[in-house]
Design an enzyme around this catalytic site. Structure first.
Site, short mmCIF file in Angstrom:
data_model
loop_
_atom_site.label_atom_id
_atom_site.label_comp_id
_atom_site.label_asym_id
_atom_site.label_seq_id
_atom_site.Cartn_x
_atom_site.Cartn_y
_atom_site.Cartn_z
N HIS A 1 8.03 -23.88 6.06
CA HIS A 1 9.37 -23.86 5.49
C HIS A 1 10.27 -24.96 6.05
O HIS A 1 11.27 -25.33 5.42
CB HIS A 1 10.02 -22.49 5.66
CG HIS A 1 10.40 -22.14 7.06
ND1 HIS A 1 9.52 -21.58 7.96
CD2 HIS A 1 11.57 -22.26 7.71
CE1 HIS A 1 10.13 -21.38 9.10
NE2 HIS A 1 11.38 -21.78 8.99
N HIS B 1 4.97 -26.60 12.64
CA HIS B 1 6.33 -27.09 12.39
C HIS B 1 6.62 -28.42 13.07
O HIS B 1 7.09 -29.38 12.45
CB HIS B 1 7.36 -26.06 12.87
CG HIS B 1 7.30 -24.76 12.14
ND1 HIS B 1 6.97 -24.65 10.81
CD2 HIS B 1 7.53 -23.49 12.57
CE1 HIS B 1 7.01 -23.38 10.45
NE2 HIS B 1 7.34 -22.66 11.49
N ARG C 1 0.81 -1.21 0.00
CA ARG C 1 0.00 0.00 0.00
C ARG C 1 0.84 1.26 0.00
O ARG C 1 0.30 2.37 0.02
CB ARG C 1 -0.93 0.00 1.20
CG ARG C 1 -0.24 -0.09 2.53
CD ARG C 1 -1.23 -0.26 3.66
NE ARG C 1 -0.56 -0.46 4.94
CZ ARG C 1 -1.19 -0.74 6.07
NH1 ARG C 1 -2.50 -0.86 6.06
NH2 ARG C 1 -0.52 -0.91 7.18
N LYS D 1 13.64 -27.92 4.19
CA LYS D 1 15.05 -27.99 4.60
C LYS D 1 15.72 -29.26 4.09
O LYS D 1 15.12 -30.34 4.07
CB LYS D 1 15.15 -27.90 6.12
CG LYS D 1 14.81 -26.50 6.66
CD LYS D 1 14.96 -26.42 8.15
CE LYS D 1 14.73 -25.00 8.66
NZ LYS D 1 15.80 -24.07 8.25
N LYS E 1 11.44 -19.84 23.03
CA LYS E 1 12.19 -18.61 22.74
C LYS E 1 13.11 -18.29 23.91
O LYS E 1 12.88 -18.70 25.03
CB LYS E 1 11.23 -17.45 22.47
CG LYS E 1 10.48 -17.60 21.15
CD LYS E 1 9.71 -16.34 20.82
CE LYS E 1 9.09 -16.43 19.43
NZ LYS E 1 10.11 -16.49 18.36
#
Length: 486
Positions: free
Chosen positions: A174, A236, A47, A178, A336
């Site tokens: 994704h 995942h 945009r 791999k 994390k």
């Protein structure tokens, strides 16, 4: 190998973080390697008030730093930029999609629409594409997260499915692109050595870990409404588990592979709410130190509620109720602000039933296969050998398949492989709707329990490997996480 035909790759969210760090660098690497048809075009859509020259300036400033670890090829970069067009588009304006249609109709080849946007925009974009006839003879790529739970995921899939057929929809994960994941299939189904051992009689336990040193960065608002279970486990980790545990497919075509993955997901032992405390650990990082740098607690990150009960760490014990895997625990873990950035699959084989060579041969994990997905993509087989010198003393040794040393060709990054598969119409490495539904259905009892309880996750210091309860869960089964052995 060049793509089969010409293409027009339309990138929604063309100035977003994912486009900058992953998608455009992956397309450049494919271009540099000669894998894209010469007539293929890339259309950035955003945009921002830009013309093509302004967008090219943005790509030069923001994307260039993320390409070519071995040095930028200036000539290849300039010819890559020549592929790029730009369309300014406000999703609320129907006339902007008419402009997009007119721009796309001037270009040739297979049409790919990549939605590198938030999931709330998937359905409006698909409806707008259909309103101008751009849903025909096209492929649509959907990034995660696809929904917040089973109901919202089905709502998105239903709406997108009214506009695009299932074979047009590419739900991207994704991790499936791999190189070591591809090599896991090659090791299992291309070698007589491993397949006979890949079962309950010979495998004691399997660990799958995706650990990150980073915190939530600038994604606090998103992450605080998502959490690690939705962000990483539902997609995942369960996809990696299904690849590890699947039966040999009839062939490597898309539906044969995905049928076998689906059978694994449907064979997951349902989580009884009464057992959740025993088989599921949730944690949240507090302030700590990572590689000598102090990092803040999750609750003080920008965009995060001060009293947040969102989990940044999950560890699960999973069982598969089928003939091959019954009784073998699968331990899944993600978090994390952990001690290291690593993604790996650890297959622990059973020790020998009797050893005349001493207790070393009876030690759990003496024989194991470690498939490292990141940061260094390797496959390592551990076994025992005699130490040089007097006596019969055993020591752990390993055989390495280090891809960067054995194969001299440049390795494909996961996004590069997957984008080429989209352009060429190969669906095997993308998630089918029934797979996604099965994963959500299995995860939901945990989500519901944690939501209803509204209890604070177990704390862990940033820079550690998570709450002690995750280690205690494995200790109950006489094992430990791989890094705890070292």
């Amino acid at each position: 190998m060049q793509t089969d035909s010409s293409f027009t790759f339309v990138l929604f969210g063309g100035t977003g973080d994912l486009s900058m760090r992953k998608i455009l660098p992956a397309l450049y690497e494919a271009h540099r390697a000669g894998m894209l048809a010469d007539s293929g075009k890339i259309v950035g859509v955003a945009r921002h008030e830009e013309d093509r020259a302004g967008y090219i300036d943005w790509v030069n400033g923001h994307v260039k730093p993320y390409v070519s670890k071995d040095g930028l090829d200036e000539a290849a970069w300039e010819s890559f930029l020549a592929r790029i067009e730009y369309v300014k588009l406000d999703l609320s304006k129907a006339e902007d999609f008419v402009l997009l249609r007119d721009a796309v109709n001037k270009l040739s080849g297979t049409r790919v629409f990549y939605l590198a946007t938030g999931p709330s925009l998937f359905v409006p974009i698909c409806h707008a594409l259909a309103s101008v006839g751009l849903n025909e003879n096209a492929r649509i790529v959907l990034e995660k997260p696809l929904g917040y739970d089973l109901r919202s995921s089905n709502a998105i899939n239903d709406a997108v499915g009214e506009i695009f057929a299932e074979e047009q929809i590419y739900r991207i994960d994704h991790y499936l692109g791999k190189e070591p994941v591809q090599n896991l299939l090659a090791l299992r189904f291309g070698n007589a050595l491993f397949e006979p051992l890949w079962r309950r009689e010979w495998v004691e336990s399997i660990q799958i870990t995706i650990a990150e040193e980073l915190g939530v960065e600038a994604r606090g608002d998103f992450y605080d409404n998502t959490g690690a279970l939705r962000d990483m486990v539902q997609n995942h980790l369960l996809q990696l588990l299904s690849i590890v545990a699947m039966e040999p497919p009839h062939s490597m075509d898309s539906d044969s592979v995905r049928d076998e993955k689906l059978r694994v997901l449907r064979a997951l032992k349902p989580i009884d709410p009464r057992d959740i405390q025993r088989v599921a650990v949730r944690g949240q990082y507090h302030a700590g130190v990572i590689r000598g740098t102090a990092v803040p607690a999750y609750a003080t990150e920008p965009g995060v509620k001060k009293d947040s009960t969102t989990e940044t760490f999950v560890a699960l014990k999973v069982e598969i109720e089928n003939w091959r895997w019954s009784g073998v625990p699968f331990f899944l873990r993600t978090g994390k602000r952990l001690a290291d950035r690593v993604a790996e699959i650890v297959v622990n084989f059973r020790p020998v039933p009797h050893s005349a060579l001493g207790p070393t041969a009876l030690r759990p994990g003496a024989n194991r296969l470690v498939i490292r997905l990141q940061p260094n993509e390797t496959i390592r087989l551990y076994c025992l050998a005699k130490q040089p010198g007097e006596g019969m003393n055993l020591a752990s040794v390993h055989l390495d398949l280090a891809f960067d040393q054995f194969f001299r060709e440049n390795q494909m990054e996961a996004y590069q492989r997957l984008l080429l598969d989209v352009i060429n119409g190969r669906l095997a490495l993308f998630v089918r709707r029934d797979e996604q539904e099965a994963a959500w259905r299995w995860v939901e009892p945990i989500l519901n329990d944690w939501s209803a309880a509204n209890k604070a996750p177990k704390p862990y210091a940033a820079g550690t490997w998570g709450p002690a309860a995750a280690s205690a869960m494995l200790a109950q089964h006489g094992t430990c996480w791989l890094e705890e052995e070292n």
